[in-house]
Design an enzyme around this catalytic site. Structure first.
Site, mmCIF file in Angstrom:
data_model
loop_
_atom_site.group_PDB
_atom_site.id
_atom_site.type_symbol
_atom_site.label_atom_id
_atom_site.label_comp_id
_atom_site.label_asym_id
_atom_site.label_seq_id
_atom_site.Cartn_x
_atom_site.Cartn_y
_atom_site.Cartn_z
ATOM 1 N N GLU A 258 0.854 -1.271 0.088
ATOM 2 C CA GLU A 258 0.035 -0.042 -0.016
ATOM 3 C C GLU A 258 0.884 1.246 0.083
ATOM 4 O OE1 GLU A 258 -3.490 1.751 2.782
ATOM 5 O OE2 GLU A 258 -2.272 0.248 3.631
ATOM 6 N N LYS B 290 -9.634 2.355 -3.002
ATOM 7 C CA LYS B 290 -10.421 1.666 -1.488
ATOM 8 C C LYS B 290 -11.797 2.235 -1.417
ATOM 9 C CE LYS B 290 -8.811 1.142 3.222
ATOM 10 N NZ LYS B 290 -7.687 1.328 4.090
ATOM 11 N N CYS C 216 -5.553 -2.953 2.836
ATOM 12 C CA CYS C 216 -5.391 -2.885 4.491
ATOM 13 C C CYS C 216 -6.598 -3.316 5.187
ATOM 14 C CB CYS C 216 -4.838 -1.314 4.653
ATOM 15 S SG CYS C 216 -4.372 -1.205 6.360
#
Length: 509
Positions: free
Chosen positions: A269, A326, A380
């Site tokens: 990330e 995301k 994540c």
């Protein structure tokens, strides 16, 4: 028992439960703590008193389990350090309210055995509630203590909430049996209760052990290279360190393989420190280091709606192909409500400089990676949610997680995050590939077992074959809804029965 001793006992039971979570993993301590909490909450008393007992146990549990929550605030101490103690106290105390709610519900039953059963049902529903409301936070669920044991495999049938209910149910049944046998002596009651709980937990282990093994990895399976640059969070955005961390990734990407050449290379990330749209020279360097192999990396992307935390597949020419933004952002980390207003007051999200924080993407998608099949991307925090991307996962061949766990420190946080990712693999019957900035980078098979991995705080690259998927288990198809309905019905019937028995007139001679 004095009030002070009662408070200490509740907190001690909560702390014991926390010892079952990573990195401690002391399951017997957790079971003793759970049994003690059930015993305390089912002890006669008002609803307020029982709620307080549950809350105190929960506050101690979450304070120990989530002690790592202070780590993000210590990355930039002058700016955020003052928030650290408030974050831990408010987080622990707030999440413990759900345990207090379960304790209050247990007071609806007068009989101690019924109160134990009612508490197990109410506790599971309360944990479901905290997993969904206010964007949800299903971290530290009781079922996660069973990782690396046979009972963990049962989440394929009923999820982590079902495993937590089975654990509390086994302990409640043993305690209820012991309570019924008290008239025969404390030793007899204690022994019978312990044997009863162990027998039920043994059945749980048998159910998990009966699951078929993960499919064998075929010789022709694609090879993935996971790159772990080990960029410490307090240095990650330092202008003098940015070139060093980027060069680390290039070097690890280009190093000759010891076995089959990689078919896909994964960076973590926010692997590059520049906006994706303005980083073409860096992307070209990455593509050249990859030697014609597709490269997956994380970066901030500027969109018309605002910046996003993105995952991009870089082609051999250094151009972004498939992109995923995301969708499930971290509250108060990647965004805060009314962020621009809060920024004027000096309050900003931890992970971004903009007052409004990141903009959420449209939702889960599948990435078509050609010969590597369909991959479900997770960035994540998204891997902690059983419900996130569940419908897309049914059509996926594997899950791809990129993460930067440097935010979570180097002790409990990253290990707990990894365990949640492993449970996603078991629940969905899908392998999960994980590229983490500071670790733990690994390939997880469809039964949640880790293969080779790069430990925390190490620099390196790992080449590993991609495991095949398994047949989707029941939980992958149904999720938490069936269990939530059954629990609600059982709890409602229990309450109605108690009301009926309480209201029924007593016959007199």
């Amino acid at each position: 028992m004095t009030r002070r001793r009662g408070w200490a006992l509740d907190a001690a039971f909560g702390a014991l439960i926390a010892l079952g979570q990573a990195p401690f993993g002391v399951i017997p301590a957790a079971l003793i703590g759970l049994a003690g909490m059930i015993w305390r909450v089912s002890t006669p008393g008002s609803g307020r008193a029982r709620a307080a007992r549950g809350w105190r146990a929960g506050a101690a549990y979450f304070a120990v389990t989530l002690h790592w929550i202070v780590e993000p605030f210590l990355v930039d101490v002058p700016r955020h350090g003052w928030m650290a103690p408030f974050a831990l106290v408010l987080m622990a105390g707030g999440l413990a309210l759900f345990w207090g709610l379960a304790g209050w519900t247990a007071a609806r039953w007068q009989a101690r055995g019924s109160a134990m059963a009612g508490f197990a049902l109410a506790f599971t529903l309360a944990e479901m509630l905290r997993s969904y409301i206010f964007t949800g936070f299903p971290w530290g669920l009781i079922g996660t203590i069973w990782i690396d044991t046979a009972p963990a495999q049962t989440v394929a049938y009923w999820g982590l909430h079902g495993l937590g209910l089975a654990t509390l149910g086994a302990l409640s049944a043993g305690l209820a049996l012991g309570a019924r046998l008290q008239v025969r002596g404390r030793a007899v009651a204690t022994g019978a209760g312990l044997l009863g709980s162990l027998a039920l937990l043994g059945l749980l282990a048998v159910a998990g052990a009966l699951r078929p093994p993960a499919p064998a990895i075929p010789p022709e399976a694609p090879t993935l290279r996971l790159v772990q640059p080990n960029a410490a969070q307090h240095l990650k955005w330092d202008p003098e360190m940015i070139p060093l961390f980027f060069q680390r990734q290039l070097t690890l990407t280009a190093q000759p393989p010891e076995g089959p050449a990689p078919d896909l290379i994964l960076w973590p990330e926010t692997a590059i420190a520049y906006r994706l749209g303005g980083a073409r020279p860096l992307l070209i360097q990455g593509a050249e280091a990859a030697g014609g192999v597709p490269l997956v990396l994380g970066a901030v992307r500027q969109t018309p709606a605002g910046p996003t935390n993105a995952l991009a597949v870089i082609d051999p020419d250094g151009r972004p192909g498939a992109i995923y933004d995301k969708a499930h952002l971290v509250p108060f980390g990647e965004y805060i409500p009314f962020g621009d207003l809060a920024a004027r007051l000096g309050i900003r999200g931890l992970a971004v400089a903009e007052g409004g924080g990141f903009h959420a993407g449209p939702g889960p998608v599948l990435l078509d990676l050609g010969a590597l099949g369909q991959a479900l991307p997770l960035i994540c925090y998204e891997a902690i949610f059983p419900q996130f991307g569940r419908s897309q996962a049914r059509a996926a061949d594997w899950m791809l997680q990129i993460t930067n766990d440097a935010w979570f420190g180097s002790f409990a946080g990253p290990q707990q995050h990894l365990i949640l990712a492993r449970f996603r693999a078991i629940e969905r019957g899908l392998p999960l590939v994980r590229a983490a900035n500071t670790g733990i980078s690994t390939v997880i098979d469809s039964r949640g077992a880790m293969g080779a991995h790069l430990p925390l705080n190490t620099l390196g690259a790992l080449d590993a074959p991609l495991p095949p998927r398994s047949t989707p288990p029941p939980y992958a198809r149904m999720g938490d809804l069936p269990l939530a309905i059954l629990l609600s019905l059982a709890l409602a019937l229990g309450v109605l029965r108690t009301v009926y028995l309480t209201a029924r007139p007593v016959e007199r001679d």
